[in-house]
Write a protein that holds these residues in place. Structure first.
Motif, PDB file in Angstrom:
ATOM      1  N   ARG A  88       0.828  -1.205   0.000  1.00  0.00           N
ATOM      2  CA  ARG A  88       0.000   0.000   0.000  1.00  0.00           C
ATOM      3  C   ARG A  88       0.866   1.259   0.000  1.00  0.00           C
ATOM      4  NH1 ARG A  88      -3.260  -1.227   4.110  1.00  0.00           N
ATOM      5  NH2 ARG A  88      -1.845  -0.329   5.637  1.00  0.00           N
ATOM      6  N   ASP A  89       1.929   1.272   0.810  1.00  0.00           N
ATOM      7  CA  ASP A  89       2.750   2.476   0.952  1.00  0.00           C
ATOM      8  C   ASP A  89       4.208   2.298   0.541  1.00  0.00           C
ATOM      9  OD1 ASP A  89       0.563   3.919   2.052  1.00  0.00           O
ATOM     10  OD2 ASP A  89       0.970   3.047   4.023  1.00  0.00           O
ATOM     11  N   HIS A  90       4.784   1.141   0.848  1.00  0.00           N
ATOM     12  CA  HIS A  90       6.213   0.942   0.602  1.00  0.00           C
ATOM     13  C   HIS A  90       6.456  -0.429  -0.027  1.00  0.00           C
ATOM     14  CE1 HIS A  90       6.999   4.433   3.121  1.00  0.00           C
ATOM     15  NE2 HIS A  90       6.165   3.907   4.004  1.00  0.00           N
ATOM     16  N   LEU A  91       7.289  -0.433  -1.054  1.00  0.00           N
ATOM     17  CA  LEU A  91       7.690  -1.679  -1.707  1.00  0.00           C
ATOM     18  C   LEU A  91       9.208  -1.739  -1.746  1.00  0.00           C
ATOM     19  CD1 LEU A  91       7.180  -4.260  -3.412  1.00  0.00           C
ATOM     20  CD2 LEU A  91       7.147  -2.761  -5.416  1.00  0.00           C
ATOM     21  N   TYR A  92       9.747  -2.842  -1.264  1.00  0.00           N
ATOM     22  CA  TYR A  92      11.188  -3.071  -1.288  1.00  0.00           C
ATOM     23  C   TYR A  92      11.439  -4.351  -2.082  1.00  0.00           C
ATOM     24  CZ  TYR A  92      10.790   0.126   2.631  1.00  0.00           C
ATOM     25  OH  TYR A  92      10.477   1.206   3.419  1.00  0.00           O
ATOM     26  N   ILE A  93      12.327  -4.274  -3.054  1.00  0.00           N
ATOM     27  CA  ILE A  93      12.681  -5.436  -3.867  1.00  0.00           C
ATOM     28  C   ILE A  93      14.180  -5.619  -3.750  1.00  0.00           C
ATOM     29  CG2 ILE A  93      12.727  -6.432  -6.178  1.00  0.00           C
ATOM     30  CD1 ILE A  93      10.321  -4.664  -6.869  1.00  0.00           C
ATOM     31  N   SER A  94      14.612  -6.855  -3.487  1.00  0.00           N
ATOM     32  CA  SER A  94      16.046  -7.093  -3.375  1.00  0.00           C
ATOM     33  C   SER A  94      16.457  -8.295  -4.204  1.00  0.00           C
ATOM     34  CB  SER A  94      16.447  -7.310  -1.912  1.00  0.00           C
ATOM     35  OG  SER A  94      15.990  -8.578  -1.459  1.00  0.00           O
ATOM     36  N   ALA A  95      17.724  -8.276  -4.572  1.00  0.00           N
ATOM     37  CA  ALA A  95      18.326  -9.381  -5.314  1.00  0.00           C
ATOM     38  C   ALA A  95      19.804  -9.419  -4.980  1.00  0.00           C
ATOM     39  CB  ALA A  95      18.144  -9.194  -6.815  1.00  0.00           C
ATOM     40  N   ALA A  96      20.344 -10.613  -4.929  1.00  0.00           N
ATOM     41  CA  ALA A  96      21.788 -10.786  -4.755  1.00  0.00           C
ATOM     42  C   ALA A  96      22.313 -11.268  -6.097  1.00  0.00           C
ATOM     43  CB  ALA A  96      22.076 -11.799  -3.665  1.00  0.00           C
ATOM     44  N   GLY A  97      23.343 -10.645  -6.567  1.00  0.00           N
ATOM     45  CA  GLY A  97      23.849 -11.043  -7.883  1.00  0.00           C
ATOM     46  C   GLY A  97      23.053 -10.375  -8.986  1.00  0.00           C
ATOM     47  N   GLU A  98      22.824 -11.106 -10.053  1.00  0.00           N
ATOM     48  CA  GLU A  98      22.145 -10.555 -11.226  1.00  0.00           C
ATOM     49  C   GLU A  98      20.631 -10.490 -10.990  1.00  0.00           C
ATOM     50  OE1 GLU A  98      21.687 -11.391 -16.009  1.00  0.00           O
ATOM     51  OE2 GLU A  98      22.966 -12.681 -14.811  1.00  0.00           O
ATOM     52  N   PRO A  99      20.028  -9.317 -11.169  1.00  0.00           N
ATOM     53  CA  PRO A  99      18.580  -9.196 -10.984  1.00  0.00           C
ATOM     54  C   PRO A  99      17.817 -10.075 -11.984  1.00  0.00           C
ATOM     55  CG  PRO A  99      19.594  -7.037 -11.105  1.00  0.00           C
ATOM     56  CD  PRO A  99      20.642  -8.036 -11.495  1.00  0.00           C
ATOM     57  N   SER A 100      16.614 -10.428 -11.622  1.00  0.00           N
ATOM     58  CA  SER A 100      15.746 -11.210 -12.494  1.00  0.00           C
ATOM     59  C   SER A 100      15.553 -10.504 -13.837  1.00  0.00           C
ATOM     60  CB  SER A 100      14.372 -11.390 -11.829  1.00  0.00           C
ATOM     61  OG  SER A 100      13.423 -11.880 -12.748  1.00  0.00           O
ATOM     62  N   MET A 101      15.322 -11.278 -14.854  1.00  0.00           N
ATOM     63  CA  MET A 101      15.038 -10.719 -16.168  1.00  0.00           C
ATOM     64  C   MET A 101      13.793  -9.832 -16.129  1.00  0.00           C
ATOM     65  SD  MET A 101      13.573 -14.232 -17.884  1.00  0.00           S
ATOM     66  CE  MET A 101      12.899 -13.581 -19.362  1.00  0.00           C
ATOM     67  N   PHE A 102      12.922 -10.037 -15.159  1.00  0.00           N
ATOM     68  CA  PHE A 102      11.721  -9.224 -15.025  1.00  0.00           C
ATOM     69  C   PHE A 102      12.005  -7.828 -14.475  1.00  0.00           C
ATOM     70  CE2 PHE A 102       9.260 -13.417 -14.246  1.00  0.00           C
ATOM     71  CZ  PHE A 102       9.225 -13.660 -15.605  1.00  0.00           C
ATOM     72  N   LEU A 103      13.192  -7.620 -13.918  1.00  0.00           N
ATOM     73  CA  LEU A 103      13.547  -6.312 -13.369  1.00  0.00           C
ATOM     74  C   LEU A 103      14.413  -5.490 -14.304  1.00  0.00           C
ATOM     75  CD1 LEU A 103      14.338  -7.197  -9.653  1.00  0.00           C
ATOM     76  CD2 LEU A 103      12.197  -6.357 -10.632  1.00  0.00           C
ATOM     77  N   ARG A 104      14.875  -6.093 -15.345  1.00  0.00           N
ATOM     78  CA  ARG A 104      15.749  -5.363 -16.279  1.00  0.00           C
ATOM     79  C   ARG A 104      14.952  -4.338 -17.067  1.00  0.00           C
ATOM     80  NH1 ARG A 104      18.076 -10.762 -18.316  1.00  0.00           N
ATOM     81  NH2 ARG A 104      19.136 -11.412 -16.440  1.00  0.00           N
ATOM     82  N   ARG A 105      15.589  -3.213 -17.298  1.00  0.00           N
ATOM     83  CA  ARG A 105      14.961  -2.162 -18.122  1.00  0.00           C
ATOM     84  C   ARG A 105      15.108  -2.532 -19.580  1.00  0.00           C
ATOM     85  NH1 ARG A 105      16.788   3.578 -15.579  1.00  0.00           N
ATOM     86  NH2 ARG A 105      16.106   3.141 -13.466  1.00  0.00           N
TER      87      ARG A 105
END
Length: 76
Positions: free
Chosen positions: A57-74
């Motif tokens: 609702r107010d805050h979203l935190y996304i984390s990854a170690a190493g290479e981010p998921s292909m879904f997070l790539r621009r």
């Protein structure tokens, strides 16, 4: 992430959104085996991540170690 549908929280942390975990390799048909099923599986996994992220609702935190998921790539 699968249990998040229909819920809402003030803050959500989605952890482990990295290559090799998201999308779940066990949930995705290899493209060489069936290209259509592969595309559908990727879309389903993308939707699962979307649902998890939209529970915040107010805050979203996304984390990854190493290479981010292909879904997070621009896209370029």
């Amino acid at each position: 992430m699968h249990a998040m549908k229909g819920l809402e929280f003030q803050a959500v942390a989605v952890i482990g959104v990295e290559q090799g975990l998201v999308p779940d390799p066990a949930a995705v048909t290899p493209q060489s085996e069936d290209a259509v099923a592969h595309a559908q599986d990727l879309q389903r996994e993308r939707c699962v991540l979307f649902v998890a992220c939209t529970r915040a609702r107010d805050h979203l935190y996304i984390s990854a170690a190493g290479e981010p998921s292909m879904f997070l790539r621009r896209s370029p």
